[in-house]
Design a protein around this motif. Structure first.
Motif, PDB file in Angstrom:
ATOM      1  N   LEU A 143       0.818  -1.215   0.000  1.00 27.04           N
ATOM      2  CA  LEU A 143       0.000   0.000   0.000  1.00 27.04           C
ATOM      3  C   LEU A 143       0.854   1.268   0.000  1.00 27.04           C
ATOM      4  O   LEU A 143       0.361   2.348  -0.348  1.00 27.04           O
ATOM      5  CB  LEU A 143      -0.927   0.003   1.209  1.00 27.04           C
ATOM      6  N   ARG A 144       2.113   1.132   0.388  1.00 23.30           N
ATOM      7  CA  ARG A 144       3.023   2.285   0.406  1.00 23.30           C
ATOM      8  C   ARG A 144       4.079   2.190  -0.696  1.00 23.30           C
ATOM      9  O   ARG A 144       5.068   2.903  -0.663  1.00 23.30           O
ATOM     10  CB  ARG A 144       3.694   2.371   1.776  1.00 23.30           C
ATOM     11  N   ASP A 145       3.855   1.328  -1.664  1.00 28.11           N
ATOM     12  CA  ASP A 145       4.816   1.151  -2.747  1.00 28.11           C
ATOM     13  C   ASP A 145       4.918   2.431  -3.573  1.00 28.11           C
ATOM     14  O   ASP A 145       3.913   3.119  -3.791  1.00 28.11           O
ATOM     15  CB  ASP A 145       4.378  -0.016  -3.638  1.00 28.11           C
ATOM     16  N   PRO A 146       6.116   2.771  -4.038  1.00 32.93           N
ATOM     17  CA  PRO A 146       6.262   3.975  -4.876  1.00 32.93           C
ATOM     18  C   PRO A 146       5.482   3.890  -6.189  1.00 32.93           C
ATOM     19  O   PRO A 146       5.128   4.924  -6.762  1.00 32.93           O
ATOM     20  CB  PRO A 146       7.772   4.043  -5.148  1.00 32.93           C
ATOM     21  N   ASP A 147       5.232   2.682  -6.674  1.00 38.71           N
ATOM     22  CA  ASP A 147       4.535   2.502  -7.953  1.00 38.71           C
ATOM     23  C   ASP A 147       3.029   2.645  -7.729  1.00 38.71           C
ATOM     24  O   ASP A 147       2.417   1.853  -7.011  1.00 38.71           O
ATOM     25  CB  ASP A 147       4.849   1.109  -8.507  1.00 38.71           C
ATOM     26  N   PRO A 148       2.390   3.649  -8.341  1.00 38.07           N
ATOM     27  CA  PRO A 148       0.955   3.848  -8.115  1.00 38.07           C
ATOM     28  C   PRO A 148       0.099   2.680  -8.571  1.00 38.07           C
ATOM     29  O   PRO A 148      -0.962   2.423  -7.987  1.00 38.07           O
ATOM     30  CB  PRO A 148       0.636   5.115  -8.909  1.00 38.07           C
ATOM     31  N   SER A 149       0.534   1.956  -9.595  1.00 41.34           N
ATOM     32  CA  SER A 149      -0.262   0.818 -10.053  1.00 41.34           C
ATOM     33  C   SER A 149      -0.317  -0.272  -8.991  1.00 41.34           C
ATOM     34  O   SER A 149      -1.335  -0.958  -8.839  1.00 41.34           O
ATOM     35  CB  SER A 149       0.301   0.254 -11.366  1.00 41.34           C
ATOM     36  N   ILE A 150       0.767  -0.413  -8.232  1.00 43.78           N
ATOM     37  CA  ILE A 150       0.800  -1.414  -7.167  1.00 43.78           C
ATOM     38  C   ILE A 150       0.002  -0.932  -5.958  1.00 43.78           C
ATOM     39  O   ILE A 150      -0.761  -1.694  -5.349  1.00 43.78           O
ATOM     40  CB  ILE A 150       2.254  -1.744  -6.794  1.00 43.78           C
ATOM     41  N   ARG A 151       0.118   0.352  -5.606  1.00 44.20           N
ATOM     42  CA  ARG A 151      -0.676   0.889  -4.504  1.00 44.20           C
ATOM     43  C   ARG A 151      -2.172   0.706  -4.769  1.00 44.20           C
ATOM     44  O   ARG A 151      -2.934   0.261  -3.911  1.00 44.20           O
ATOM     45  CB  ARG A 151      -0.388   2.383  -4.286  1.00 44.20           C
ATOM     46  N   GLY A 152      -2.581   1.076  -5.984  1.00 47.36           N
ATOM     47  CA  GLY A 152      -3.990   0.966  -6.322  1.00 47.36           C
ATOM     48  C   GLY A 152      -4.473  -0.478  -6.308  1.00 47.36           C
ATOM     49  O   GLY A 152      -5.548  -0.778  -5.775  1.00 47.36           O
ATOM     50  N   ALA A 153      -3.683  -1.381  -6.888  1.00 44.00           N
ATOM     51  CA  ALA A 153      -4.084  -2.789  -6.912  1.00 44.00           C
ATOM     52  C   ALA A 153      -4.127  -3.375  -5.509  1.00 44.00           C
ATOM     53  O   ALA A 153      -4.992  -4.202  -5.197  1.00 44.00           O
ATOM     54  CB  ALA A 153      -3.115  -3.582  -7.796  1.00 44.00           C
ATOM     55  N   ALA A 154      -3.215  -2.943  -4.649  1.00 37.34           N
ATOM     56  CA  ALA A 154      -3.181  -3.463  -3.278  1.00 37.34           C
ATOM     57  C   ALA A 154      -4.437  -3.078  -2.508  1.00 37.34           C
ATOM     58  O   ALA A 154      -4.894  -3.831  -1.633  1.00 37.34           O
ATOM     59  CB  ALA A 154      -1.937  -2.960  -2.560  1.00 37.34           C
ATOM     60  N   CYS A 155      -5.011  -1.915  -2.805  1.00 32.34           N
ATOM     61  CA  CYS A 155      -6.247  -1.502  -2.120  1.00 32.34           C
ATOM     62  C   CYS A 155      -7.353  -2.528  -2.316  1.00 32.34           C
ATOM     63  O   CYS A 155      -8.154  -2.768  -1.404  1.00 32.34           O
ATOM     64  CB  CYS A 155      -6.714  -0.150  -2.642  1.00 32.34           C
ATOM     65  N   HIS A 156      -7.409  -3.125  -3.476  1.00 32.37           N
ATOM     66  CA  HIS A 156      -8.475  -4.085  -3.767  1.00 32.37           C
ATOM     67  C   HIS A 156      -8.277  -5.400  -3.023  1.00 32.37           C
ATOM     68  O   HIS A 156      -9.183  -6.233  -2.992  1.00 32.37           O
ATOM     69  CB  HIS A 156      -8.557  -4.331  -5.272  1.00 32.37           C
ATOM     70  N   CYS A 157      -7.091  -5.591  -2.438  1.00 35.51           N
ATOM     71  CA  CYS A 157      -6.803  -6.812  -1.678  1.00 35.51           C
ATOM     72  C   CYS A 157      -6.923  -6.590  -0.181  1.00 35.51           C
ATOM     73  O   CYS A 157      -6.657  -7.506   0.603  1.00 35.51           O
ATOM     74  CB  CYS A 157      -5.383  -7.298  -1.990  1.00 35.51           C
ATOM     75  N   ALA A 158      -7.278  -5.389   0.241  1.00 30.81           N
ATOM     76  CA  ALA A 158      -7.295  -5.044   1.671  1.00 30.81           C
ATOM     77  C   ALA A 158      -8.642  -5.424   2.272  1.00 30.81           C
ATOM     78  O   ALA A 158      -9.637  -4.737   2.059  1.00 30.81           O
ATOM     79  CB  ALA A 158      -7.013  -3.558   1.856  1.00 30.81           C
ATOM     80  N   HIS A 159      -8.649  -6.510   3.001  1.00 31.17           N
ATOM     81  CA  HIS A 159      -9.861  -6.969   3.677  1.00 31.17           C
ATOM     82  C   HIS A 159      -9.631  -7.136   5.171  1.00 31.17           C
ATOM     83  O   HIS A 159     -10.530  -7.566   5.884  1.00 31.17           O
ATOM     84  CB  HIS A 159     -10.320  -8.307   3.090  1.00 31.17           C
ATOM     85  N   SER A 160      -8.413  -6.827   5.634  1.00 28.90           N
ATOM     86  CA  SER A 160      -8.071  -7.039   7.041  1.00 28.90           C
ATOM     87  C   SER A 160      -7.987  -5.695   7.769  1.00 28.90           C
ATOM     88  O   SER A 160      -7.220  -4.813   7.365  1.00 28.90           O
ATOM     89  CB  SER A 160      -6.713  -7.751   7.146  1.00 28.90           C
ATOM     90  N   PRO A 161      -8.773  -5.513   8.862  1.00 35.06           N
ATOM     91  CA  PRO A 161      -8.778  -4.224   9.560  1.00 35.06           C
ATOM     92  C   PRO A 161      -7.668  -4.095  10.604  1.00 35.06           C
ATOM     93  O   PRO A 161      -7.876  -3.523  11.667  1.00 35.06           O
ATOM     94  CB  PRO A 161     -10.162  -4.217  10.226  1.00 35.06           C
ATOM     95  N   THR A 162      -6.471  -4.633  10.298  1.00 35.25           N
ATOM     96  CA  THR A 162      -5.380  -4.480  11.252  1.00 35.25           C
ATOM     97  C   THR A 162      -4.967  -3.014  11.313  1.00 35.25           C
ATOM     98  O   THR A 162      -5.096  -2.284  10.315  1.00 35.25           O
ATOM     99  CB  THR A 162      -4.172  -5.336  10.848  1.00 35.25           C
TER     100      THR A 162
END
Length: 234
Positions: A143-162
């Motif tokens: 989620l903090r990757d410099p590459d925006p394509s990776i940041r954006g794609a990672a958001c769709h995988c975020a299901h854990s409220p840690t």
């Protein structure tokens, strides 16, 4: 340049490259038995991997999942700047095969950074499609990757409220790229963070989608419910 790390594994791909004799005579994947196809997959090449992986996907071969994983692992270190076609073919096959084994395999390939760069972004899309659970520390880093394509794609995988994941998503609400900020808001809505509801309501009014609706439902107030009912009627 000093201080710039070279991609020692970078390689160029070209459909115009001459085929070795053994590849020119490669068998039709559709003609292979399940066992022969699975045996051939780990060592599939640039020219043979797409067809073999697609055939494994067409047959929904659960038994091919370990072979597809080995194909990806064989190419670890490649693709910092470009898609690795063999890995991409394997990931697409895993998405089509589905199931718990494919889901866990994609999560491992991401967590262990077997895939990189544009191929990593593709893998995250597959992970989201399969609802694969990524380790919280890995997801936070992505989620903090410099590459925006990776940041954006990672958001769709975020299901854990840690706490760490929630904090990283909250940072992305201020991302200069609107689609990333919207994806972060959806992820926070899915895990029950009501502070993103105003943004989600604007999105419901402007550009409703399945993802936005699913993100708004867990935190919907009366106004959001009215908006959702209007969307349902249309």
């Amino acid at each position: 340049m000093p201080g710039e790390q070279l991609d020692l594994f970078a390689r160029a791909y070209s459909a115009a490259d001459p085929l070795p004799p053994q590849e020119a005579a490669a068998p039709d994947p559709a003609a292979l038995t399940d066992e022969a196809l699975i045996d051939a997959l780990p060592m599939a090449t640039l020219m043979t991997a797409p067809g073999m992986a697609a055939e494994a996907a067409r047959r929904r071969l659960d038994a091919a999942v370990p072979a597809l994983q080995r194909l990806c692992r064989r190419l670890v270190g490649y693709g910092a700047q470009n898609i690795v076609p063999e890995q991409a073919a394997a990931l697409k096959a895993l998405a089509e095969i589905g199931g718990s084994d494919a889901r866990q395999t994609v999560a491992r390939l991401i967590a262990e950074r077997i895939v990189q760069g544009p191929t990593l972004a593709l893998a995250l899309g597959v992970a989201a499609r399969l609802a694969a659970a990524l380790p919280a520390d890995c997801l936070t880093e992505l989620l903090r990757d410099p590459d925006p394509s990776i940041r954006g794609a990672a958001c769709h995988c975020a299901h854990s409220p840690t706490p760490a994941v929630v904090a990283a998503l909250a940072e992305l609400l201020d991302d200069l790229r609107a689609h990333i900020a919207d994806a972060a808001a959806c992820a926070l809505g899915r895990v029950g963070r009501a502070e993103v509801l105003p943004r989600l309501k604007r999105l419901l009014l402007d550009m409703p989608s399945r993802e936005i609706i699913e993100a708004a439902v867990p935190i919907a107030d009366h106004e959001a419910i009215v908006i959702l009912r209007r969307i349902a009627r249309t």
